[in-house]
Structures are given as structure tokens and as C-alpha cells.
Design a protein around this motif. Sequence first.
Motif, PDB file in Angstrom:
ATOM      1  N   SER A   9       0.981  -1.057  -0.226  1.00 27.58           N
ATOM      2  CA  SER A   9       0.563   0.426   0.114  1.00 27.58           C
ATOM      3  C   SER A   9       1.245   1.074   0.070  1.00 27.58           C
ATOM      4  CB  SER A   9      -1.091   0.312   1.140  1.00 27.58           C
ATOM      5  OG  SER A   9      -0.445   0.022   1.940  1.00 27.58           O
ATOM      6  N   GLY A  10       0.479   2.329  -0.464  1.00 28.17           N
ATOM      7  CA  GLY A  10       1.031   3.778  -0.251  1.00 28.17           C
ATOM      8  C   GLY A  10       2.284   3.090  -1.626  1.00 28.17           C
ATOM      9  N   GLU A  11       4.046   3.894  -0.965  1.00 30.58           N
ATOM     10  CA  GLU A  11       4.356   3.966  -2.145  1.00 30.58           C
ATOM     11  C   GLU A  11       6.060   3.291  -1.919  1.00 30.58           C
ATOM     12  OE1 GLU A  11       5.218   8.072  -3.390  1.00 30.58           O
ATOM     13  OE2 GLU A  11       2.736   8.655  -3.901  1.00 30.58           O
ATOM     14  N   TYR A  12       5.764   2.985  -0.414  1.00 34.34           N
ATOM     15  CA  TYR A  12       6.996   2.436  -0.160  1.00 34.34           C
ATOM     16  C   TYR A  12       6.634   0.988   0.729  1.00 34.34           C
ATOM     17  CZ  TYR A  12       8.853   7.251  -1.279  1.00 34.34           C
ATOM     18  OH  TYR A  12       9.166   8.552  -1.715  1.00 34.34           O
ATOM     19  N   SER A  13       8.114   0.178   0.642  1.00 34.74           N
ATOM     20  CA  SER A  13       7.960  -0.783   0.930  1.00 34.74           C
ATOM     21  C   SER A  13      10.203  -0.761   2.101  1.00 34.74           C
ATOM     22  CB  SER A  13       7.978  -2.109   0.696  1.00 34.74           C
ATOM     23  OG  SER A  13       8.513  -2.333  -0.630  1.00 34.74           O
ATOM     24  N   LEU A  14       9.728  -2.079   2.785  1.00 37.18           N
ATOM     25  CA  LEU A  14      11.427  -2.150   3.334  1.00 37.18           C
ATOM     26  C   LEU A  14      12.002  -3.267   2.400  1.00 37.18           C
ATOM     27  CD1 LEU A  14      13.300  -1.001   5.313  1.00 37.18           C
ATOM     28  CD2 LEU A  14      12.181  -3.214   6.892  1.00 37.18           C
ATOM     29  N   LYS A  15      12.945  -3.569   1.953  1.00 30.77           N
ATOM     30  CA  LYS A  15      13.535  -4.181   1.172  1.00 30.77           C
ATOM     31  C   LYS A  15      15.307  -4.835   1.686  1.00 30.77           C
ATOM     32  CE  LYS A  15      15.334  -5.215  -3.199  1.00 30.77           C
ATOM     33  NZ  LYS A  15      15.480  -4.826  -4.753  1.00 30.77           N
ATOM     34  N   ILE A  16      14.994  -6.104   1.702  1.00 25.20           N
ATOM     35  CA  ILE A  16      16.744  -6.833   2.127  1.00 25.20           C
ATOM     36  C   ILE A  16      17.396  -6.926   0.837  1.00 25.20           C
ATOM     37  CG2 ILE A  16      15.134  -9.168   2.923  1.00 25.20           C
ATOM     38  CD1 ILE A  16      17.917  -8.783   5.273  1.00 25.20           C
ATOM     39  N   THR A  17      18.653  -7.214   0.748  1.00 27.27           N
ATOM     40  CA  THR A  17      18.965  -7.343  -0.715  1.00 27.27           C
ATOM     41  C   THR A  17      20.563  -8.458   0.591  1.00 27.27           C
ATOM     42  OG1 THR A  17      19.998  -5.639  -0.140  1.00 27.27           O
ATOM     43  CG2 THR A  17      18.120  -6.259  -2.094  1.00 27.27           C
ATOM     44  N   ASP A  24      16.301 -11.511  -2.397  1.00 26.23           N
ATOM     45  CA  ASP A  24      15.644 -10.183  -2.012  1.00 26.23           C
ATOM     46  C   ASP A  24      14.273 -10.258  -1.395  1.00 26.23           C
ATOM     47  OD1 ASP A  24      18.887  -9.674  -2.389  1.00 26.23           O
ATOM     48  OD2 ASP A  24      18.602  -8.686  -4.356  1.00 26.23           O
ATOM     49  N   PHE A  25      13.672  -9.990  -0.574  1.00 24.14           N
ATOM     50  CA  PHE A  25      12.527  -9.881  -0.776  1.00 24.14           C
ATOM     51  C   PHE A  25      12.021  -8.782   0.266  1.00 24.14           C
ATOM     52  CE2 PHE A  25      13.823 -11.850   3.400  1.00 24.14           C
ATOM     53  CZ  PHE A  25      12.958 -11.693   3.831  1.00 24.14           C
ATOM     54  N   CYS A  26      10.482  -8.207  -0.059  1.00 22.01           N
ATOM     55  CA  CYS A  26      10.556  -6.796   0.769  1.00 22.01           C
ATOM     56  C   CYS A  26       9.550  -7.159   1.720  1.00 22.01           C
ATOM     57  CB  CYS A  26       9.486  -5.849  -0.110  1.00 22.01           C
ATOM     58  SG  CYS A  26      11.497  -5.484  -1.740  1.00 22.01           S
ATOM     59  N   ILE A  27       8.876  -6.039   2.442  1.00 19.75           N
ATOM     60  CA  ILE A  27       8.202  -6.090   3.335  1.00 19.75           C
ATOM     61  C   ILE A  27       7.175  -4.964   3.468  1.00 19.75           C
ATOM     62  CG2 ILE A  27       9.155  -8.487   5.105  1.00 19.75           C
ATOM     63  CD1 ILE A  27       9.800  -6.470   6.986  1.00 19.75           C
ATOM     64  N   ASP A  28       6.051  -5.132   3.769  1.00 23.10           N
ATOM     65  CA  ASP A  28       5.323  -3.569   4.274  1.00 23.10           C
ATOM     66  C   ASP A  28       3.964  -3.909   5.358  1.00 23.10           C
ATOM     67  OD1 ASP A  28       4.503  -0.986   3.860  1.00 23.10           O
ATOM     68  OD2 ASP A  28       3.875  -1.479   2.016  1.00 23.10           O
ATOM     69  N   ASP A  29       3.328  -2.648   5.262  1.00 24.36           N
ATOM     70  CA  ASP A  29       1.935  -3.138   6.479  1.00 24.36           C
ATOM     71  C   ASP A  29       1.735  -4.349   7.651  1.00 24.36           C
ATOM     72  OD1 ASP A  29       0.912  -0.784   5.178  1.00 24.36           O
ATOM     73  OD2 ASP A  29       0.167  -2.263   3.929  1.00 24.36           O
ATOM     74  N   ILE A  30       3.082  -4.119   8.138  1.00 26.06           N
ATOM     75  CA  ILE A  30       3.471  -4.915   9.256  1.00 26.06           C
ATOM     76  C   ILE A  30       2.604  -3.929  10.547  1.00 26.06           C
ATOM     77  CG2 ILE A  30       5.307  -5.481  11.184  1.00 26.06           C
ATOM     78  CD1 ILE A  30       6.228  -4.617   7.881  1.00 26.06           C
TER      79      ILE A  30
END
Length: 222
Positions: free
Chosen positions: A68-76, A171-177
Motif C-alpha cells: 500500500s502507498g509507495e514504499y516498502s522495506l527491502k533486504i538484499t 531479495d524480498f520486501c515487507i510492508d504494512d506490519i
Amino acid sequence: IMKKRVLPFTIILMMILSCLVVPASVVCADEAEDVVLLSSDFEDQSMTGWSPFGGRGSLSVTNETAHSGEYSLKITDRSSTFHSPSVTADSFLETKQTYNFNTWIYHEGTTATKMFWTMRCIDSMGTANYISVAEALVEPKQWTPLSAVVETPEDSVSFLLYYDCENTTLDFCIDDISITGKKSTVVSEDENNDYLYRFDFENGNETWRPRGDNRLIRTDEY
């Protein structure tokens, strides 16, 4: 005659007043409504509270994708299943309490990958216990929810949440925790006093740990 009338009235009045006495300390945990204890959507482009777990991995707020929105948190730069974003939950989780856990996860790999949301709980003896909060088979390029209702273990003094991914380099992203749950409200006669530290050991050893080969035991003898 007047004395005979006044005495019963006085007794009745005292009985009514005694029913109005409020205890010095009242815990309202069971009656409290669920509140939001943690909420992260990264729309402020901040990673406050989040750090790489396992000694490796690079975190960044990205606008490549978002649930949702424009941003998420990514780990590489991962090299193990547990290299992931993590957040310490000591400030809002308590021992032997039930909470609602919700998060969304995303990757752009070539195949579906099993992913987990894990909680590390450390007890008063310093022993770490690992609880699988939720898991899902995550398809490529599809935001997938991980949700569960979980009770924290008894005698836990420290909590940390992180993710596991079967693909060790993905690599993966998480969001809306979000984490919601009941928060105990204690009203006491000395509620206006300011304490830097206060311990009553009613909920385990409360961050106290033994030094050396000694052992701490909570007792009701005194």
C-alpha cells in the motif's frame, strides 16, 4: 425513640459507603480494548526500529514496489535463511499475552518460496526459544499476507521478530506490519510517582538475569 431510628440508618449508610471503596490497585487487562502496538508502512521512508538480523543483509526503503502507498522495506545481500529485517518488541510485548500479528511479504524470484515470520523469545535464564508466528508459500511478484494470533510464552523477558526465507539469497520486501493486542492498565495509589526502574516480579524475572553460574528463581515464600 430517636436513638432507635438513627442507629439503623447509620449502619446502612456505612454499608453503602463501604461498597464504594476502590482498591488501591486495579488491573484492567481483560476489559481493555485492542490497541495498535506496532505499525510500520515505511511511507515516511524511515527504518527506525528495524535492523538486519543474523549479522548480514542490507536494508533499504524502496519505491520499487509496495503493498500500500509507495514504499516498502527491502533486504538484499542475504546468504542464510534467517538473514532478514528484524524489530525488537520488548517495549510492547509482554509474557503470557495474546496478540494479533499481520505483515505482507513480496519477492521477484522465479519460483514460489516458503517464507516464515518468526519470534525469538528469551526467558529469564537467558535461553532463546523460537516461535513460528506465521508462514506462507509466496508466489513471485504477489504481495502475500502472513497473519496469526499468538500467545507469548510464560517467563519471557525479551522479544524479537524476524523473517525466514527458504531461498537463502533471495531479495524480498515487507510492508504494512502491524501488531495489536490488549495493553494492561494499572491504576495505583502511587501512580504519580516517577520511577526510573521498578520491579515487582509478578510477571517473571522481569529482565533480571543470573551472573556467572548462579540461577535466579522467582518465589512466593516472601
